[in-house]
Scaffold this motif. Sequence first.
Motif, mmCIF file in Angstrom:
data_model
loop_
_atom_site.group_PDB
_atom_site.id
_atom_site.type_symbol
_atom_site.label_atom_id
_atom_site.label_comp_id
_atom_site.label_asym_id
_atom_site.label_seq_id
_atom_site.Cartn_x
_atom_site.Cartn_y
_atom_site.Cartn_z
ATOM 1 N N ARG A 28 36.971 11.064 5.222
ATOM 2 C CA ARG A 28 37.791 12.244 5.511
ATOM 3 C C ARG A 28 38.943 12.382 4.513
ATOM 4 O O ARG A 28 39.367 13.485 4.175
ATOM 5 N N GLY A 29 39.443 11.250 4.029
ATOM 6 C CA GLY A 29 40.577 11.281 3.117
ATOM 7 C C GLY A 29 40.238 11.650 1.682
ATOM 8 O O GLY A 29 41.138 11.837 0.869
ATOM 9 N N ILE A 30 38.966 11.755 1.348
ATOM 10 C CA ILE A 30 38.582 12.187 0.007
ATOM 11 C C ILE A 30 38.802 13.692 -0.093
ATOM 12 O O ILE A 30 38.247 14.461 0.689
ATOM 13 N N ARG A 31 39.617 14.122 -1.049
ATOM 14 C CA ARG A 31 39.973 15.533 -1.154
ATOM 15 C C ARG A 31 39.330 16.172 -2.383
ATOM 16 O O ARG A 31 39.259 15.552 -3.443
ATOM 17 N N HIS A 32 38.899 17.399 -2.209
ATOM 18 C CA HIS A 32 38.363 18.178 -3.322
ATOM 19 C C HIS A 32 39.363 19.298 -3.587
ATOM 20 O O HIS A 32 39.335 20.341 -2.929
ATOM 21 N N ILE A 33 40.251 19.057 -4.529
ATOM 22 C CA ILE A 33 41.337 19.994 -4.769
ATOM 23 C C ILE A 33 41.102 20.767 -6.060
ATOM 24 O O ILE A 33 40.373 20.328 -6.950
ATOM 25 N N THR A 34 41.729 21.920 -6.151
ATOM 26 C CA THR A 34 41.596 22.783 -7.322
ATOM 27 C C THR A 34 42.583 22.334 -8.399
ATOM 28 O O THR A 34 43.562 21.627 -8.116
ATOM 29 N N PRO A 35 42.374 22.762 -9.642
ATOM 30 C CA PRO A 35 43.368 22.476 -10.682
ATOM 31 C C PRO A 35 44.753 23.025 -10.335
ATOM 32 O O PRO A 35 45.769 22.434 -10.694
ATOM 33 N N GLN A 36 44.780 24.138 -9.610
ATOM 34 C CA GLN A 36 46.068 24.707 -9.212
ATOM 35 C C GLN A 36 46.801 23.760 -8.255
ATOM 36 O O GLN A 36 48.021 23.577 -8.352
ATOM 37 N N HIS A 37 46.066 23.180 -7.328
ATOM 38 C CA HIS A 37 46.664 22.194 -6.415
ATOM 39 C C HIS A 37 47.032 20.929 -7.183
ATOM 40 O O HIS A 37 48.093 20.330 -6.967
ATOM 41 N N ALA A 38 46.176 20.530 -8.102
ATOM 42 C CA ALA A 38 46.436 19.321 -8.886
ATOM 43 C C ALA A 38 47.728 19.439 -9.681
ATOM 44 O O ALA A 38 48.408 18.437 -9.945
ATOM 45 N N ALA A 39 48.094 20.664 -10.063
ATOM 46 C CA ALA A 39 49.329 20.865 -10.821
ATOM 47 C C ALA A 39 50.555 20.400 -10.042
ATOM 48 O O ALA A 39 51.597 20.099 -10.635
ATOM 49 N N SER A 40 50.422 20.328 -8.719
ATOM 50 C CA SER A 40 51.528 19.838 -7.898
ATOM 51 C C SER A 40 51.799 18.359 -8.131
ATOM 52 O O SER A 40 52.858 17.852 -7.769
ATOM 53 N N TYR A 41 50.840 17.672 -8.725
ATOM 54 C CA TYR A 41 50.978 16.229 -8.959
ATOM 55 C C TYR A 41 51.242 15.921 -10.431
ATOM 56 O O TYR A 41 51.030 14.800 -10.877
ATOM 57 N N THR A 42 51.699 16.895 -11.171
ATOM 58 C CA THR A 42 52.059 16.666 -12.570
ATOM 59 C C THR A 42 53.518 16.244 -12.663
ATOM 60 O O THR A 42 54.283 16.350 -11.702
ATOM 61 N N ALA A 43 53.907 15.788 -13.853
ATOM 62 C CA ALA A 43 55.217 15.147 -14.000
ATOM 63 C C ALA A 43 56.376 16.075 -13.677
ATOM 64 O O ALA A 43 57.360 15.661 -13.054
ATOM 65 N N ARG A 44 56.294 17.331 -14.099
ATOM 66 C CA ARG A 44 57.394 18.250 -13.838
ATOM 67 C C ARG A 44 57.644 18.398 -12.340
ATOM 68 O O ARG A 44 58.786 18.355 -11.886
ATOM 69 N N ARG A 45 56.577 18.537 -11.578
ATOM 70 C CA ARG A 45 56.732 18.885 -10.179
ATOM 71 C C ARG A 45 56.751 17.678 -9.253
ATOM 72 O O ARG A 45 57.388 17.721 -8.195
#
Length: 600
Positions: free
Chosen positions: A563-580
């Motif tokens: 259940r914890g395996i997530r299929h996220i979009t690049p847009q969601h992935a951007a939330s985990y970049t260094a700036r944000r």
Amino acid sequence: MSNGFDAEGDKKKKKIAVISVSSLILVAMVVAVTVGVNNAPHEDLDDGGGGGDLHDHGDDGGDVHDHGDYGGGGGDAHDHGDDGEKISSSTKAIKTICQPTDYKETCEESLMVEAGNTTDLKELVKAGFKIAVEKLNAAIRNSTTLQELAKDPRANQALQNCRELLEYAIDDLHDSYHRIGTFHVSKFEEFVNDLKIWLSAALTYEQTCLDGFENTTGDSGERMKEFLKSAQEMTTNGLGIVSELSNILGTLHEPAATGRRLLDTDMPLWVSDGKRRLMQLETGAIKPDLVVAQDGSGKYKTINEALVDVPMKSNKTFVIYVKAGIYKEIVVIPKHMTHLTMYGDGPTKSVVTGNLNFVDGIQTFKTATFAAIGANFFVRDMGFVNSAGPTKHQAVALRIQSDRAIIYNCQIDGFQDTLYAHANRQFYRDCTISGTIDFVFGNSAAIFQNCKLVVRKPLDNQQCIVTAHGRLNRREPTALIFQGCHFMGDPAYLPFKKVNKAYLGRPWKQYSRTIIMGSQIDDLIQPEGWLPWMGDFGLNTLFYAEVQNRGPGADQSHRVKWRGIRHITPQHAASYTARRFIDGDAWIPVRGVPYSSGMM
């Protein structure tokens, strides 16, 4: 830096108005309660991105009501009790502040005793931090008593470590306490991010204390767990309050709102000419304050000798140059040694090496060859090795718990538990990290860019796991994030990859979070991708995601279906970049290291 707000829409204007009128951050917590912060299911908190845990509870531009009696700290509170019974303003304020917490009973009972008759929610939150510190101090005192009774050497050592770790937790709680007193609306986003990181670090230190009692005899571990129970609950409650504050005020923004964009050269447009010169100096021949030379050509032959002359609690960068050589010493950059920069002649030339390990009786926390605790630590062009070997099990080469730490162009070599990314915000760039089992682990908010993760040959009966993240609570803003990295095998390992199978990670703690994006994953990684820790522990609550990776090991068609395996979009992935995710634009580019603030 951005103040965390923009001018679009009446909704955001109303949020600004609420804070500006009251000038007390705690009014937002009242808002959180009145609009129903607990409506969102907990298991979906990570879907918000932006550090993973943000929700917008203001749908349809819903008005934020001003319950000024709470925010003003002294007016009568309205009674919303179940039976309409009258309760004091102070009691109502306490119930309000405790509403979004995980341990409401602990929160309410503690504040009833500590806070007296105040209705000032700001003071109530500060009282909560004070109580947590008092509980930690009591646990430290009790650890001394337990140490006198502990017969198991490992338990005795764990108790010693607890005293040190709980001091770190107290420091972070003190920092959080004083941060509340310095709040200003223009620094809101920075304010919330700091509090969440420091409270998460305090929780991590508390848990690390308890982890030290694994595989020990006697009851000292259970006794210590009892002593820490209230402190852990109060720390968790503080994280809950601050997290709901960020949720209701919506600190998640589109990247364009920050006005920070990078050119192809990785030079941020927003950096002044003066800062640009600093960056050029840092990438070139900067004059060090101290020089360490094993060959005797400098004042110091060891790093530890040089550390004696480093100023404490400094707000200015202090630079140590470590000349080429093999430095056989255990190095600790202490808590009060801040803004220290250390650089060498190259990751295979200036090398610090040690061999402390678990099998020889040392707790994992203390096996590190090199440990950095003081904030704003920056190291480049150096190597860190734990040479204990695979038969010695846990043996850390590098432990980082420095907040806003940067590790650039370094090599970190070991076997089990090579890199302990313990706590706080960390940035790794162009590093090589090698090991066998859980060789990148910890509960930090750590971003790795353009790094090599090299799987080494383990013992005959062992499997290999690259990561083991230790997030304890769903609200913690922590994760291991890999961008543009290369997951590969050491040449000596590759002939055994079908026997000693390799996996991307496993959940060390219940809310383990790891994101891999834009990376090369070679065929040594098994098709399942991820490995359980024990049974079904954490499989429903972890957060593992893979985005836009390449290579034969990146095929997700046969990945585990937890259940914890997530299929996220690049847009969601951007939330985990260094700036944000770690506010990297505010502290990384000025160091002159290559850096991508968004998707690579």
